[in-house]
Design a protein around this motif. Structure first.
Motif, mmCIF file in Angstrom:
data_model
loop_
_atom_site.group_PDB
_atom_site.id
_atom_site.type_symbol
_atom_site.label_atom_id
_atom_site.label_comp_id
_atom_site.label_asym_id
_atom_site.label_seq_id
_atom_site.Cartn_x
_atom_site.Cartn_y
_atom_site.Cartn_z
ATOM 1 N N UNK A 736 0.854 -1.192 0.000
ATOM 2 C CA UNK A 736 0.000 0.000 0.000
ATOM 3 C C UNK A 736 0.890 1.241 0.000
ATOM 4 N N UNK A 737 0.267 2.398 -0.111
ATOM 5 C CA UNK A 737 0.998 3.677 -0.164
ATOM 6 C C UNK A 737 0.373 4.652 0.823
ATOM 7 N N UNK A 738 1.232 5.412 1.480
ATOM 8 C CA UNK A 738 0.753 6.519 2.322
ATOM 9 C C UNK A 738 1.103 7.848 1.649
ATOM 10 N N UNK A 739 0.178 8.787 1.737
ATOM 11 C CA UNK A 739 0.380 10.137 1.219
ATOM 12 C C UNK A 739 0.089 11.125 2.348
ATOM 13 N N UNK A 740 1.114 11.854 2.790
ATOM 14 C CA UNK A 740 0.937 12.837 3.874
ATOM 15 C C UNK A 740 0.866 14.238 3.283
ATOM 16 N N UNK A 741 -0.130 15.002 3.720
ATOM 17 C CA UNK A 741 -0.292 16.365 3.198
ATOM 18 C C UNK A 741 -0.870 17.267 4.284
ATOM 19 N N UNK A 742 -0.482 18.543 4.207
ATOM 20 C CA UNK A 742 -0.858 19.533 5.221
ATOM 21 C C UNK A 742 -2.226 20.155 4.931
ATOM 22 N N UNK A 743 -2.991 19.590 4.007
ATOM 23 C CA UNK A 743 -4.315 20.159 3.713
ATOM 24 C C UNK A 743 -5.103 20.293 5.018
ATOM 25 N N UNK A 744 -5.387 21.510 5.425
ATOM 26 C CA UNK A 744 -5.980 21.727 6.746
ATOM 27 C C UNK A 744 -7.213 22.618 6.700
ATOM 28 N N UNK A 745 -7.654 22.971 5.496
ATOM 29 C CA UNK A 745 -8.865 23.775 5.365
ATOM 30 C C UNK A 745 -9.647 23.272 4.151
ATOM 31 N N UNK A 746 -10.906 23.639 4.013
ATOM 32 C CA UNK A 746 -11.719 23.109 2.909
ATOM 33 C C UNK A 746 -11.105 23.355 1.531
ATOM 34 N N UNK A 747 -10.579 24.541 1.305
ATOM 35 C CA UNK A 747 -9.993 24.869 0.003
ATOM 36 C C UNK A 747 -8.822 23.943 -0.308
ATOM 37 N N UNK A 748 -7.935 23.755 0.678
ATOM 38 C CA UNK A 748 -6.775 22.895 0.472
ATOM 39 C C UNK A 748 -7.157 21.437 0.311
ATOM 40 N N UNK A 749 -8.137 20.971 1.105
ATOM 41 C CA UNK A 749 -8.564 19.569 1.016
ATOM 42 C C UNK A 749 -9.246 19.286 -0.320
ATOM 43 N N UNK A 750 -9.975 20.262 -0.831
ATOM 44 C CA UNK A 750 -10.638 20.083 -2.136
ATOM 45 C C UNK A 750 -9.589 19.885 -3.240
ATOM 46 N N UNK A 751 -8.519 20.696 -3.200
ATOM 47 C CA UNK A 751 -7.445 20.549 -4.187
ATOM 48 C C UNK A 751 -6.743 19.193 -4.047
ATOM 49 N N UNK A 752 -6.519 18.783 -2.798
ATOM 50 C CA UNK A 752 -5.896 17.480 -2.561
ATOM 51 C C UNK A 752 -6.786 16.363 -3.100
ATOM 52 N N UNK A 753 -8.085 16.482 -2.849
ATOM 53 C CA UNK A 753 -9.025 15.466 -3.327
ATOM 54 C C UNK A 753 -9.041 15.369 -4.839
ATOM 55 N N UNK A 754 -8.983 16.499 -5.518
ATOM 56 C CA UNK A 754 -8.972 16.493 -6.983
ATOM 57 C C UNK A 754 -7.716 15.806 -7.512
ATOM 58 N N UNK A 755 -6.596 15.988 -6.814
ATOM 59 C CA UNK A 755 -5.357 15.311 -7.199
ATOM 60 C C UNK A 755 -5.491 13.803 -6.982
ATOM 61 N N UNK A 756 -6.010 13.422 -5.841
ATOM 62 C CA UNK A 756 -6.154 11.995 -5.514
ATOM 63 C C UNK A 756 -7.082 11.299 -6.519
ATOM 64 N N UNK A 757 -8.103 12.003 -6.972
ATOM 65 C CA UNK A 757 -9.044 11.422 -7.933
ATOM 66 C C UNK A 757 -8.338 10.949 -9.203
ATOM 67 N N UNK A 758 -7.207 11.586 -9.542
ATOM 68 C CA UNK A 758 -6.496 11.261 -10.782
ATOM 69 C C UNK A 758 -5.532 10.090 -10.610
ATOM 70 N N UNK A 759 -5.368 9.611 -9.390
ATOM 71 C CA UNK A 759 -4.406 8.543 -9.120
ATOM 72 C C UNK A 759 -5.080 7.177 -9.206
ATOM 73 N N UNK A 760 -4.318 6.174 -9.656
ATOM 74 C CA UNK A 760 -4.848 4.820 -9.843
ATOM 75 C C UNK A 760 -4.495 3.940 -8.634
#
Length: 876
Positions: A736-760
């Motif tokens: 498995x893989x771990x991804x650590x990110x400082x996304x700590x507010x809705x705006x940042x988490x939304x951007x992180x989520x959009x990135x994750x959506x593109x990963x397989x």
């Protein structure tokens, strides 16, 4: 009334960029919120009796007496307190006039009372005193202002820069040379980084240590001058009464006895004419050192000549504090009369200092057989201090235009002989119109750190700007001691943009200092760890003498708490403005947050650039009213704002056709395809594509950073837990893989989520948390965004709950998840380390675990620990 908080703002801030020194007092009016001034019987009359000088306050009316008109109409007590604070500081010799009183938005009756100050300790005192004064006026109880005024005068004198240091700093500021006060005394840095110089009083960083040592050794100084045929008094060094007897027998009376390494006249006794006086003088001198110097007393007048950079600057005649008898009144009465001179004040507040009666006064009078009750004859000159220091009430007369050319040559030779580039030479002579070598005068002392007050504010004669040659010496014409500063702010993307910008600058051969939310770095070495986005961290970089270029992340918290640590920058970047930290520090709307972020572009030099996000309405709006150049960046080259801006010849960076490109008017420079930029993960991390845009543009603005430097830097900036901690940090485990990110507010988490959506990945699991000092809707939004992007969710809590319970935060996150899918797979593991241990013990094959880490270093350390544990475990 109750003071809730007092903040000292020391740099450009939310309230004012051009008035950086402000006190911000958070005040709860309590029951007085219901009582404007026109509802308090007799308040206006009592206020005017206590502080009649408030009549000069124009307030919003724009005319004298305007403030009292507002009081008559009815204004709130916070506004009154603002004006009281300003006026009592003015009465204490600190002329202040800027103020604002605004509601905090928290609840009725709580205000920010803001006013400017000259000395911060006095400003804090004025804040507290003004509340006490206002309460006394409301309660109709007597109040004596004088103790407060005197206390603030004493605070001012204890904390302000002395007149000598102050005039150098003022001269530097006129030339746009920045300064940083390095201690509570007189150590000041002029300039930043590698270009800095330092002064301590009037000793500069260019002043030689050997020269200062020689000047502090009166016997050594005398020997060197005598050997160079400079006239000096005859004398010898003694340690005992036997040596004193030898000196008396050798030179006869009158004599002078002083410590061999004293200064400012301490321990000096002059015109000694008896053995009893001599033994007392020796005892006084030995309070400051074992060895003393005995010299023949030279009669004449006391002159000070100032030589800077080995050139004669000016000369002054110094007279000790004294009175002239009238045959009618006592010495004490005459001193009191002299002190009534409007030019005399407390400490250094005016041209002259008031004469204070002390032990030295009584001693010098006793030597003449006088007391304070003695009535001197009419016209009799009576000295009441042994030395001519202005700080003890002495006077000075400028005589620069009367000095003989031979004396100018002699003084310049003396400075060279001793080696002092800032040199005060004490001469006793009948005058300086004739050569000292011919009129029987002598050089008494050579002083390192000579006082400038006698020259800049003489009692009589022409004031001399003696600070000018000092600053000329330290900073030759055309230099201002500055280093380039790129300042970066925004809601999200600040740290990555800062790190990338610093990397480009470093790759171009510069020694870079930069600040981020995880630490302060000098030449890529971490010097301070933690959230270092405030003014203390910025100042750390600007103080470092090895730094050639500063890249400074400046977050909301530091701006609100203390302001910026710099007055101006060359480039300011604003990445975006989104709803985060709402309700904290008096910031309740995203528009107010934009005003906080806008402080940075407002500090840009007129020749510099504000780099603004053209895709963000609030950021784009910051261009209005700026006095600097504006450059834009956008993820869309067809953004109408970009098109209009470039059509007018403006600069921009855009993401177009898979490239990061620079727009110069209608010309386009393609820098690099985003697929070749590791930070963007082949273009999948759209938010990092956006972060590259301002970094590229900011560095392109500097002539000595080339396009090739920028290209190679984009290629070599590899995202990792070392290079970009807490920003898309991947950790590959066996299954498995771990991804650590400082996304700590809705705006940042939304951007992180959009990135994750593109990963397989077979499954995407989010480990999320909420921060207790955020609004309910912000915490709830984290839950709903997570539910849209993650197949499963693990809820954890930060160690610091920031005013809430764990149950509250978890409940709000659950509510947000349920808004999207009430049946979304969710597990609660409050402790972050326990959550990570759970993943390690129960991994899902081929899954991606996305960890929102609040404390980046702690989370990454734990993940590395688990990875090391796995590496040591045999494959089953």
């Amino acid at each position: 009334m109750r003071i809730l908080e007092i903040k000292v703002l020391r740099g450009p801030n939310y309230w004012s960029v051009r008035r950086p020194k402000l006190i911000q007092m958070k005040l709860d009016l309590e029951e007085l919120e219901q009582l404007p001034t026109n509802k308090i019987p007799g308040f206006r009359e009592r206020l005017e009796i206590l502080l009649p000088s408030l009549q000069s306050h124009r307030c919003s009316e724009g005319v004298a007496g305007g403030f009292f008109s507002r009081v008559d109409e009815g204004t709130w007590m916070g506004h009154v307190i603002e004006h009281i604070a300003l006026e009592i500081m003015t009465l204490a010799g600190m002329d202040c006039g800027f103020g604002r009183t605004r509601g905090t938005g928290e609840r009725d009756g709580v205000y920010h009372v803001v006013f400017d100050y000259m000395e911060e300790d006095a400003g804090v005192y004025a804040a507290r005193a003004s509340v006490r004064i206002a309460q006394a006026l409301v309660d109709n109880t007597p109040y004596d202002l004088e103790p407060d005024i005197q206390q603030m005068r004493e605070i001012r004198e204890d904390t302000r820069l002395g007149p000598s240091t102050g005039c150098i700093v003022d001269e530097a500021a006129k030339r746009n040379i920045p300064f940083i006060r390095l201690n509570k005394q007189s150590l000041v840095q002029l300039g930043y980084g590698v270009h800095q110089k330092r002064i301590r009083a009037t000793i500069a960083s260019t002043t030689g240590n050997i020269a200062v040592d020689i000047a502090c050794d009166k016997e050594e100084t005398k020997n060197l001058l005598s050997a160079a045929e400079i006239p000096v008094p005859k004398g010898m060094v003694i340690r005992t009464e036997e040596g004193l007897r030898e000196a008396v027998d050798t030179y006869g009376y009158p004599l002078v006895i002083k410590p061999i390494d004293g200064n400012h006249g301490k321990g000096n006794t002059t015109n000694i004419t008896t053995w009893e006086q001599a033994t007392k003088a020796l005892a006084a001198a030995q309070l400051y050192g074992r060895s003393s110097i005995v010299e023949k007393y030279i009669t004449g007048f006391d002159f000070r000549v100032l030589v800077i950079n080995y050139k004669f600057i000016c000369a002054a005649l110094r007279t000790p504090a004294s009175v002239i008898g009238d045959g009618k009144h006592t010495i004490q009465w005459l001193i009191d009369e002299v002190n009534k001179d409007s030019r005399r004040g407390f400490g250094h507040e005016k041209v002259l200092t008031q004469i204070k009666v002390d032990g030295f006064t009584e001693k010098i009078l006793a030597e003449k057989g006088y007391t304070l009750e003695t009535v001197p004859a009419k016209g009799e000159f009576v000295a009441v201090k042994p030395t001519a220091n202005l700080s003890t009430g002495g006077t000075s007369t400028d005589v620069s235009d009367e000095i003989h050319p031979a004396n100018i040559v002699m003084c310049e030779r003396i400075a060279k002989i001793i080696g002092l580039d800032i040199c005060g030479i004490d001469i006793m002579a009948m005058d300086l119109r004739t050569p000292v070598s011919e009129n029987g005068g002598a050089i008494l002392e050579v002083n390192a750190a000579p006082g400038f007050r006698m020259h800049i504010e003489p009692s009589e004669g022409l004031p001399r700007n003696v600070a000018e040659p000092v600053v000329d010496m330290l900073f030759p014409k055309g230099s201002n001691g500055r280093i380039p500063i790129i300042a970066i702010t925004g809601t999200n993307g600040k740290t990555t943009t800062t790190r990338l910008t610093a990397h480009i600058v470093k790759s171009a051969g510069k020694k870079v200092g930069y600040t981020t939310s995880d630490g302060v770095y000098i030449q890529n070495q971490m010097m301070m760890k933690g959230d270092c986005t405030g003014p203390v961290s910025s100042a750390f970089v600007l103080k470092d003498p090895t730094v050639e270029f500063a890249v400074l992340e400046c977050a909301r918290g530091g701006i609100l708490k203390n302001g910026l640590s710099f007055q101006h920058c060359d480039v300011a970047i604003v990445t975006n403005v989104a709803a985060d930290h709402m309700g904290l520090g008096g910031i309740n709307t995203v528009e107010q947050m934009a005003k906080v972020k806008a402080v940075l572009p407002e500090t840009v030099f007129p020749h510099g650039y504000a780099i603004l996000n053209a895709d963000d309405d609030l950021v784009y709006g910051m261009r209005e009213g700026l006095t600097c150049n504006v450059a834009l960046f956008s993820m869309d080259e067809n953004n109408p704002r970009i098109k209009r801006h470039c059509a007018r010849g403006g600069l921009a960076t855009v993401f177009e056709n898979g490239y990061i490109s620079i727009m110069k008017g209608t010309w386009k420079i393609r820098v690099l395809p985003v697929k070749d930029i590791p930070l963007t993960y082949e273009g999948k991390a759209i938010h990092n594509v956006q972060n590259c845009l301002p970094a590229v543009l900011a560095t392109y603005l500097f002539r000595d950073i080339s396009i090739e430097d920028i290209r190679s830097s984009l290629n070599s900036f590899i995202p990792s837990s070392a290079q970009t901690p807490g920003r898309l940090n991947f950790f590959q485990f066996r299954n498995y893989t771990m991804l650590a990110d400082f996304a700590h507010n809705p705006h940042g988490l939304r951007l992180l989520g959009e990135f994750v959506d593109k990963l397989e990945y077979t499954r995407k699991i989010g480990i999320i948390s909420g921060t207790g000092d955020r609004r309910d809707e912000d915490i709830r939004a984290l839950g709903s965004i997570s539910a849209k992007h993650f197949d499963e969710i693990i809820i954890r809590c930060d160690k610091n709950l920031r005013g809430r319970t764990a149950e509250e935060i978890i409940g709000l996150l659950h509510a947000g998840i349920s808004d999207v899918d009430p049946n979304h797979p969710t597990r609660v593991i409050p402790n972050e380390n326990e959550a990570l241990e759970y993943i390690y013990a129960n991994p899902v094959q081929g899954a991606l675990y996305v960890i929102m880490c609040d404390v980046v270093a702690g989370a990454i350390d734990k993940i590395r620990e688990l990875k090391e544990r796995e590496d040591k475990t045999p494959v089953s």
